[in-house]
Scaffold this motif. Structure first.
Motif, PDB file in Angstrom:
ATOM      1  N   VAL A 114      -0.375  11.324   2.566  1.00  0.00           N
ATOM      2  CA  VAL A 114       0.232  10.220   3.524  1.00  0.00           C
ATOM      3  C   VAL A 114       0.229   8.972   2.511  1.00  0.00           C
ATOM      4  O   VAL A 114      -0.453   8.565   2.124  1.00  0.00           O
ATOM      5  CB  VAL A 114      -0.675   9.914   4.653  1.00  0.00           C
ATOM      6  CG1 VAL A 114       0.013   8.960   5.539  1.00  0.00           C
ATOM      7  CG2 VAL A 114      -0.907  11.361   5.474  1.00  0.00           C
ATOM      8  N   HIS A 115       1.711   8.511   2.473  1.00  0.00           N
ATOM      9  CA  HIS A 115       1.810   7.180   1.782  1.00  0.00           C
ATOM     10  C   HIS A 115       1.714   5.826   2.660  1.00  0.00           C
ATOM     11  O   HIS A 115       1.806   6.045   3.885  1.00  0.00           O
ATOM     12  CB  HIS A 115       3.260   7.251   1.415  1.00  0.00           C
ATOM     13  CG  HIS A 115       3.660   8.450   0.626  1.00  0.00           C
ATOM     14  ND1 HIS A 115       3.473   8.548  -0.876  1.00  0.00           N
ATOM     15  CD2 HIS A 115       4.284   9.552   0.850  1.00  0.00           C
ATOM     16  CE1 HIS A 115       4.022   9.599  -1.304  1.00  0.00           C
ATOM     17  NE2 HIS A 115       4.529  10.339  -0.271  1.00  0.00           N
ATOM     18  N   THR A 116       0.919   4.987   1.978  1.00  0.00           N
ATOM     19  CA  THR A 116       0.651   3.815   2.827  1.00  0.00           C
ATOM     20  C   THR A 116       1.737   2.586   2.080  1.00  0.00           C
ATOM     21  O   THR A 116       1.731   2.583   0.899  1.00  0.00           O
ATOM     22  CB  THR A 116      -0.806   3.332   2.459  1.00  0.00           C
ATOM     23  OG1 THR A 116      -1.486   4.317   3.045  1.00  0.00           O
ATOM     24  CG2 THR A 116      -0.933   1.922   3.550  1.00  0.00           C
ATOM     25  N   GLU A 117       2.218   1.914   2.950  1.00  0.00           N
ATOM     26  CA  GLU A 117       3.305   0.943   2.428  1.00  0.00           C
ATOM     27  C   GLU A 117       2.911  -0.439   3.229  1.00  0.00           C
ATOM     28  O   GLU A 117       2.883  -0.442   4.503  1.00  0.00           O
ATOM     29  CB  GLU A 117       4.695   1.244   2.879  1.00  0.00           C
ATOM     30  CG  GLU A 117       5.635   0.405   2.369  1.00  0.00           C
ATOM     31  CD  GLU A 117       7.009   0.894   2.680  1.00  0.00           C
ATOM     32  OE1 GLU A 117       8.142  -0.034   2.383  1.00  0.00           O
ATOM     33  OE2 GLU A 117       7.228   1.868   3.180  1.00  0.00           O
ATOM     34  N   ASP A 118       2.816  -1.526   2.613  1.00  0.00           N
ATOM     35  CA  ASP A 118       2.889  -2.902   3.283  1.00  0.00           C
ATOM     36  C   ASP A 118       4.166  -3.388   3.369  1.00  0.00           C
ATOM     37  O   ASP A 118       4.746  -3.828   2.548  1.00  0.00           O
ATOM     38  CB  ASP A 118       1.746  -3.841   2.154  1.00  0.00           C
ATOM     39  CG  ASP A 118       1.890  -5.345   2.944  1.00  0.00           C
ATOM     40  OD1 ASP A 118       2.421  -5.503   4.005  1.00  0.00           O
ATOM     41  OD2 ASP A 118       1.140  -5.952   2.264  1.00  0.00           O
ATOM     42  N   VAL A 119       4.605  -3.384   4.512  1.00  0.00           N
ATOM     43  CA  VAL A 119       6.084  -3.964   5.042  1.00  0.00           C
ATOM     44  C   VAL A 119       6.455  -5.467   5.168  1.00  0.00           C
ATOM     45  O   VAL A 119       7.295  -5.945   5.173  1.00  0.00           O
ATOM     46  CB  VAL A 119       6.765  -3.024   5.952  1.00  0.00           C
ATOM     47  CG1 VAL A 119       6.739  -1.501   5.726  1.00  0.00           C
ATOM     48  CG2 VAL A 119       6.025  -3.229   7.281  1.00  0.00           C
ATOM     49  N   LEU A 120       5.039  -5.960   5.412  1.00  0.00           N
ATOM     50  CA  LEU A 120       5.103  -7.458   5.731  1.00  0.00           C
ATOM     51  C   LEU A 120       4.025  -8.085   4.991  1.00  0.00           C
ATOM     52  O   LEU A 120       3.126  -8.613   5.531  1.00  0.00           O
ATOM     53  CB  LEU A 120       5.202  -7.864   6.938  1.00  0.00           C
ATOM     54  CG  LEU A 120       5.482  -9.309   7.802  1.00  0.00           C
ATOM     55  CD1 LEU A 120       7.030  -9.587   7.250  1.00  0.00           C
ATOM     56  CD2 LEU A 120       5.494  -9.161   9.054  1.00  0.00           C
ATOM     57  N   PRO A 121       4.301  -8.363   3.532  1.00  0.00           N
ATOM     58  CA  PRO A 121       3.345  -9.116   2.749  1.00  0.00           C
ATOM     59  C   PRO A 121       2.802 -10.264   2.951  1.00  0.00           C
ATOM     60  O   PRO A 121       3.682 -11.143   3.381  1.00  0.00           O
ATOM     61  CB  PRO A 121       3.337  -8.602   1.264  1.00  0.00           C
ATOM     62  CG  PRO A 121       4.820  -8.388   1.289  1.00  0.00           C
ATOM     63  CD  PRO A 121       5.415  -8.033   2.719  1.00  0.00           C
ATOM     64  N   LEU A 122       1.696 -10.741   2.563  1.00  0.00           N
ATOM     65  CA  LEU A 122       1.508 -12.422   2.534  1.00  0.00           C
ATOM     66  C   LEU A 122       2.407 -13.133   1.473  1.00  0.00           C
ATOM     67  O   LEU A 122       2.897 -12.525   0.609  1.00  0.00           O
ATOM     68  CB  LEU A 122      -0.132 -12.599   2.315  1.00  0.00           C
ATOM     69  CG  LEU A 122      -0.923 -12.273   3.462  1.00  0.00           C
ATOM     70  CD1 LEU A 122      -2.312 -12.256   2.548  1.00  0.00           C
ATOM     71  CD2 LEU A 122      -0.896 -13.309   4.483  1.00  0.00           C
ATOM     72  N   SER A 123       2.584 -14.223   1.641  1.00  0.00           N
ATOM     73  CA  SER A 123       3.231 -15.162   0.810  1.00  0.00           C
ATOM     74  C   SER A 123       2.479 -15.205  -0.522  1.00  0.00           C
ATOM     75  O   SER A 123       1.384 -15.170  -0.601  1.00  0.00           O
ATOM     76  CB  SER A 123       3.598 -16.452   1.408  1.00  0.00           C
ATOM     77  OG  SER A 123       3.732 -17.523   0.327  1.00  0.00           O
ATOM     78  N   GLY A 124       3.264 -15.345  -1.540  1.00  0.00           N
ATOM     79  CA  GLY A 124       2.569 -15.268  -2.771  1.00  0.00           C
ATOM     80  C   GLY A 124       1.832 -16.826  -3.027  1.00  0.00           C
ATOM     81  O   GLY A 124       0.761 -16.819  -3.723  1.00  0.00           O
ATOM     82  N   GLY A 125       2.054 -17.674  -2.190  1.00  0.00           N
ATOM     83  CA  GLY A 125       1.151 -18.809  -2.326  1.00  0.00           C
ATOM     84  C   GLY A 125      -0.043 -18.793  -1.426  1.00  0.00           C
ATOM     85  O   GLY A 125      -0.738 -19.731  -1.084  1.00  0.00           O
ATOM     86  N   ASP A 126      -0.547 -17.498  -0.751  1.00  0.00           N
ATOM     87  CA  ASP A 126      -1.548 -17.472   0.415  1.00  0.00           C
ATOM     88  C   ASP A 126      -2.152 -16.157   0.103  1.00  0.00           C
ATOM     89  O   ASP A 126      -1.874 -15.343   0.749  1.00  0.00           O
ATOM     90  CB  ASP A 126      -0.804 -17.690   1.833  1.00  0.00           C
ATOM     91  CG  ASP A 126      -2.160 -17.631   2.757  1.00  0.00           C
ATOM     92  OD1 ASP A 126      -3.067 -17.812   2.471  1.00  0.00           O
ATOM     93  OD2 ASP A 126      -1.664 -17.366   3.897  1.00  0.00           O
ATOM     94  N   SER A 127      -2.612 -15.731  -1.149  1.00  0.00           N
ATOM     95  CA  SER A 127      -3.122 -14.472  -1.497  1.00  0.00           C
ATOM     96  C   SER A 127      -4.089 -13.980  -0.309  1.00  0.00           C
ATOM     97  O   SER A 127      -4.234 -12.827  -0.297  1.00  0.00           O
ATOM     98  CB  SER A 127      -3.801 -14.610  -3.066  1.00  0.00           C
ATOM     99  OG  SER A 127      -4.494 -15.558  -3.082  1.00  0.00           O
ATOM    100  N   ARG A 128      -4.874 -15.003   0.290  1.00  0.00           N
ATOM    101  CA  ARG A 128      -6.084 -14.310   1.081  1.00  0.00           C
ATOM    102  C   ARG A 128      -5.655 -14.452   2.669  1.00  0.00           C
ATOM    103  O   ARG A 128      -6.336 -14.195   3.378  1.00  0.00           O
ATOM    104  CB  ARG A 128      -7.478 -15.033   0.792  1.00  0.00           C
ATOM    105  CG  ARG A 128      -7.743 -15.070  -0.625  1.00  0.00           C
ATOM    106  CD  ARG A 128      -9.234 -15.266  -0.723  1.00  0.00           C
ATOM    107  NE  ARG A 128     -10.160 -14.517  -0.193  1.00  0.00           N
ATOM    108  CZ  ARG A 128     -10.531 -13.395  -0.578  1.00  0.00           C
ATOM    109  NH1 ARG A 128     -10.363 -12.809  -1.608  1.00  0.00           N
ATOM    110  NH2 ARG A 128     -11.473 -12.666   0.233  1.00  0.00           N
TER     111      ARG A 128
END
Length: 329
Positions: A114-128
């Motif tokens: 089963v493949h897992t994919e993050d389709v809506l990641p956080l902004s590069g300036g907000d890693s947490r």
């Protein structure tokens, strides 16, 4: 001593109740699969984390993705043509990622990988994923301090002056926060003016509510504002964890308190296709109108009663002077 201890202990109690062992409560998960595949996935979820997830069937991948992008679900299990995938939105924060990203492993042994994919990641300036919370908390705190200090530093301001200062504070605070978070640090993506407007309304609503509490309760309004606007408001804002992770008695506050609706609107502007923006603007606008209207009404009553009281105090003196003149004549 009693006041400070009360505020501090309420803070400790509420934040520990909300975050000491956060658990998801029926977090919605979209499923696009056959009846058998959906049933197997549901069983796997219940084995992994009982009562943490609620499976919702969707007709196709497009509708499941739309629900994910609009924050109606927090993950989507897609089964199509022999391939199986789990989609999730990293923009929901690290805590949600840690819960939903391993969902693909629940069916790993039955039918292949089963493949897992993050389709809506956080902004590069907000890693947490905490920038929205920090921005909203900072201006909610500023709104509370404004409400407190406007009576301490300038207690004789007229209603118009006080409301004008509230408006200037909210607008400048919204623009400055958007400039820092959006432009300088690139921590909150989305439209600059939209972010500024939401922050301005949120801080203005907190400030107006604090002013009203102090206007009604006097010095007691300061700790009351601290408890309701800062402690309860920020604990239920959803900036650290979505409201679905809160205890049942705290969840309803996320949809009515200014920090909660402000955080959801900011998340909607930044990531989730304007989810919660319309309702947030309405709720914050109602807070402002009710609180400003309450202060205006109380000021008018105070002025009217003051005039009547002064007139009643002046009448006997005038009558007494009149009588003395008559006696002398």
């Amino acid at each position: 001593m009693v006041t400070v201890l009360t505020v501090g202990l309420v803070f400790v109690g509420v934040f520990l109740a909300a975050f000491h062992t956060p658990k998801a409560h029926r977090l919605p998960v979209a499923v696009v699969a056959s009846d058998q595949g959906a049933a197997l996935f549901d069983v796997g979820l219940q084995r992994m984390e009982p009562d943490a997830f609620q499976v919702e069937r969707y007709a196709d991948e497009g509708s499941a993705r739309s629900a994910l992008f609009h924050r109606r679900v927090y993950a989507a299990y897609i089964e199509h043509g022999g391939t199986r995938r789990v989609l999730f939105a990293g923009a929901n924060g690290l805590a949600v990622q840690a819960l939903v990203a391993p969902l693909g492993h629940t069916l790993q042994g039955a039918g292949g990988k089963v493949h897992t994919e993050d389709v809506l990641p956080l902004s590069g300036g907000d890693s947490r994923g905490l920038s929205v919370f920090y921005a909203s908390f900072g201006l909610a705190l500023a709104g509370f301090l404004f409400g407190q200090m406007t009576y301490q530093v300038a207690p004789r301001l007229s209603f118009r002056q006080r409301m004008a200062s509230l408006g200037i504070f909210a607008v400048v605070g919204g623009l400055a926060t958007s400039l820092i978070a959006h432009t300088v640090f690139d921590a909150i993506p989305g439209p600059f003016l939209g972010i500024a407007a939401v922050v301005a309304l949120m801080s203005g609503a907190v400030g107006a509510a604090t002013v009203l509490l102090i206007r009604v309760f006097g010095a007691l309004g300061v700790p009351l504002g601290s408890i309701f606007m800062l402690v309860m408001g920020n604990a239920t804002s959803g900036g650290v964890l979505p409201p679905s992770f809160l205890p049942g008695w705290l969840q309803p506050m996320a949809s009515v308190m200014p920090p909660g609706v402000g955080v959801r609107a900011l998340d909607g502007l930044a990531y989730f296709h304007h989810d919660g923006v319309g309702s947030g603007l309405v709720v914050l606008g109602v807070w402002l109108l009710v609180c400003v209207g309450g202060v205006f009404t109380l000021d008018r009553i105070a002025v009217s009663s003051g005039i009547v009281h002064a007139a009643q105090r002046g009448r006997p003196a005038a009558v007494h002077r009149h009588r003395r003149k008559g006696e002398t004549a």
